[in-house]
Enzyme design. Structure first.
Site, PDB file in Angstrom:
ATOM      1  N   GLY A  12       0.797  -1.224   0.000  1.00 39.67           N
ATOM      2  CA  GLY A  12       0.000   0.000   0.000  1.00 39.67           C
ATOM      3  C   GLY A  12       0.821   1.261   0.000  1.00 39.67           C
ATOM      4  O   GLY A  12       0.424   2.259   0.585  1.00 39.67           O
ATOM      5  N   GLY A  18       2.934   5.037   3.659  1.00 43.28           N
ATOM      6  CA  GLY A  18       3.750   4.042   2.972  1.00 43.28           C
ATOM      7  C   GLY A  18       4.748   4.676   2.022  1.00 43.28           C
ATOM      8  O   GLY A  18       5.929   4.296   1.975  1.00 43.28           O
ATOM      9  N   ASP A  69      -3.048  -7.147  -4.672  1.00 45.75           N
ATOM     10  CA  ASP A  69      -4.161  -7.161  -3.729  1.00 45.75           C
ATOM     11  C   ASP A  69      -3.759  -8.124  -2.618  1.00 45.75           C
ATOM     12  O   ASP A  69      -3.640  -9.336  -2.854  1.00 45.75           O
ATOM     13  CB  ASP A  69      -5.440  -7.634  -4.431  1.00 45.75           C
ATOM     14  CG  ASP A  69      -6.665  -7.638  -3.515  1.00 45.75           C
ATOM     15  OD1 ASP A  69      -6.495  -7.563  -2.287  1.00 45.75           O
ATOM     16  OD2 ASP A  69      -7.790  -7.738  -4.042  1.00 45.75           O
ATOM     17  N   TYR A 163     -13.534  -2.231  12.871  1.00 46.50           N
ATOM     18  CA  TYR A 163     -12.225  -1.685  12.520  1.00 46.50           C
ATOM     19  C   TYR A 163     -11.196  -1.972  13.618  1.00 46.50           C
ATOM     20  O   TYR A 163     -10.045  -2.322  13.332  1.00 46.50           O
ATOM     21  CB  TYR A 163     -12.337  -0.175  12.292  1.00 46.50           C
ATOM     22  CG  TYR A 163     -11.031   0.480  11.919  1.00 46.50           C
ATOM     23  CD1 TYR A 163     -10.387   0.168  10.723  1.00 46.50           C
ATOM     24  CD2 TYR A 163     -10.428   1.420  12.767  1.00 46.50           C
ATOM     25  CE1 TYR A 163      -9.186   0.777  10.373  1.00 46.50           C
ATOM     26  CE2 TYR A 163      -9.237   2.032  12.417  1.00 46.50           C
ATOM     27  CZ  TYR A 163      -8.610   1.707  11.221  1.00 46.50           C
ATOM     28  OH  TYR A 163      -7.420   2.309  10.880  1.00 46.50           O
ATOM     29  N   LYS A 167      -7.474  -3.799  13.172  1.00 45.96           N
ATOM     30  CA  LYS A 167      -6.180  -3.178  13.471  1.00 45.96           C
ATOM     31  C   LYS A 167      -5.488  -3.880  14.643  1.00 45.96           C
ATOM     32  O   LYS A 167      -4.272  -4.067  14.628  1.00 45.96           O
ATOM     33  CB  LYS A 167      -6.357  -1.692  13.772  1.00 45.96           C
ATOM     34  CG  LYS A 167      -6.856  -0.876  12.601  1.00 45.96           C
ATOM     35  CD  LYS A 167      -5.967  -0.993  11.364  1.00 45.96           C
ATOM     36  CE  LYS A 167      -4.628  -0.320  11.523  1.00 45.96           C
ATOM     37  NZ  LYS A 167      -3.853  -0.296  10.240  1.00 45.96           N
TER      38      LYS A 167
END
Length: 279
Positions: A12, A18, A69, A163, A167
């Site tokens: 990413g 990134g 992906d 979420y 994470k």
């Protein structure tokens, strides 16, 4: 220790944090693999794997853009093998690819729930595992997941459970792998921003221009990541750290140049104690 000649595999990395990490490594003359899903220009989001590669080359590094992906396990294996063959190995794996959705439990669509788990937790596991055979051959191997410390606060889970699971899942991967591969010289750590970072995710998914102005620039995360990569992998593993804390350990005391807008107060990021202050 320099990153000259070292090879980074960054997921990413076509924009945001990134890309900032990639450019910081490129300044040392590092080899950087940008493995991301954006090959064609997006109407709202700047950057593709090709523009990122061009920026890396301009900064002094070598680049390999790969369309990937991270949900595709076979594609992950192929991309990592291609990267290792191209540059002669992999020294650093950065799990930066992430999807965000802050919906509550009853509001999120199942397909969105699955998406963020597959990209964030599962993707991190797949990429890390695929890199391990090459990391073992490195003199100073690092895996760095951009995910939060494992602070078990129920209120944080309650705000956006799907979420948070995704994470924290990334951090759990680091927690387990750090111990699993401790004896093999592969460091596995996590890095999280103390404040919000001025990225597309903040602008379009969280708080728009107002939150951008209360954020720091991605370069603070890049500088913190760079500091981690230079540490002894056999001694520094299993840590869950904030960007500002890492830089303070390096002797940094002035953070003003990281502010997106020097006239605005900073916003503490999610998964960070709101009682903390940032300069």
């Amino acid at each position: 220790m320099s990153l000259t000649g070292k090879t980074l595999f960054i997921t990413g990395g076509s924009r945001g944090i990134g890309l900032a990490i990639a450019l910081r490594a490129a300044r040392d003359g590092a080899n950087v693999v940008i493995a991301a899903k954006t090959a064609e220009p997006h109407p709202k989001l700047e950057g593709t794997i090709h523009t990122a590669a061009a920026a890396i080359m301009e900064a002094g590094g070598n680049a390999l853009p790969l369309l990937l992906d991270v949900r595709d396990a076979d594609a992950v294996e192929q991309a990592v093998a291609q990267a290792a063959a191209h540059f002669g190995g992999i020294d650093i794996c950065v799990n930066n690819a992430s999807a965000i959705n802050l919906a509550k439990s009853e509001d999120i669509e199942v397909k969105r729930f699955d998406l963020i788990q597959q990209i964030n937790m599962r993707g991190t596991f797949l990429v890390s595992r695929a890199c391990l055979p090459f990391l073992r051959k490195s003199a100073n191997a690092h895996v760095l997941n951009l995910s939060p410390p494992l602070t078990m606060r129920a209120d944080w889970f309650a705000q956006h459970l799907p979420y948070t699971l995704s994470k924290y899942g990334m951090s759990m991967v680091a927690f387990g792998m750090a111990e699993e591969f401790r004896g093999e010289g592969v460091a596995v750590n996590t890095l999280w921003p103390k404040t919000t970072i001025a990225t597309a995710a903040v602008e379009f998914a969280l708080g728009g221009e107002a939150l951008m102005r209360r954020s720091r620039r991605p370069e603070i995360m890049a500088d913190a990541a760079y500091a981690i990569f230079k540490r002894d992998a056999r001694a520094y593993t299993g840590n869950f750290v904030l960007d500002e804390d890492v830089l303070r350990e390096e002797g940094v005391t002035d953070f003003a140049h990281y502010r997106f807008d020097p006239d605005q107060d900073l916003e503490i990021d999610i998964f960070v104690d709101p009682a903390l202050k940032a300069e």
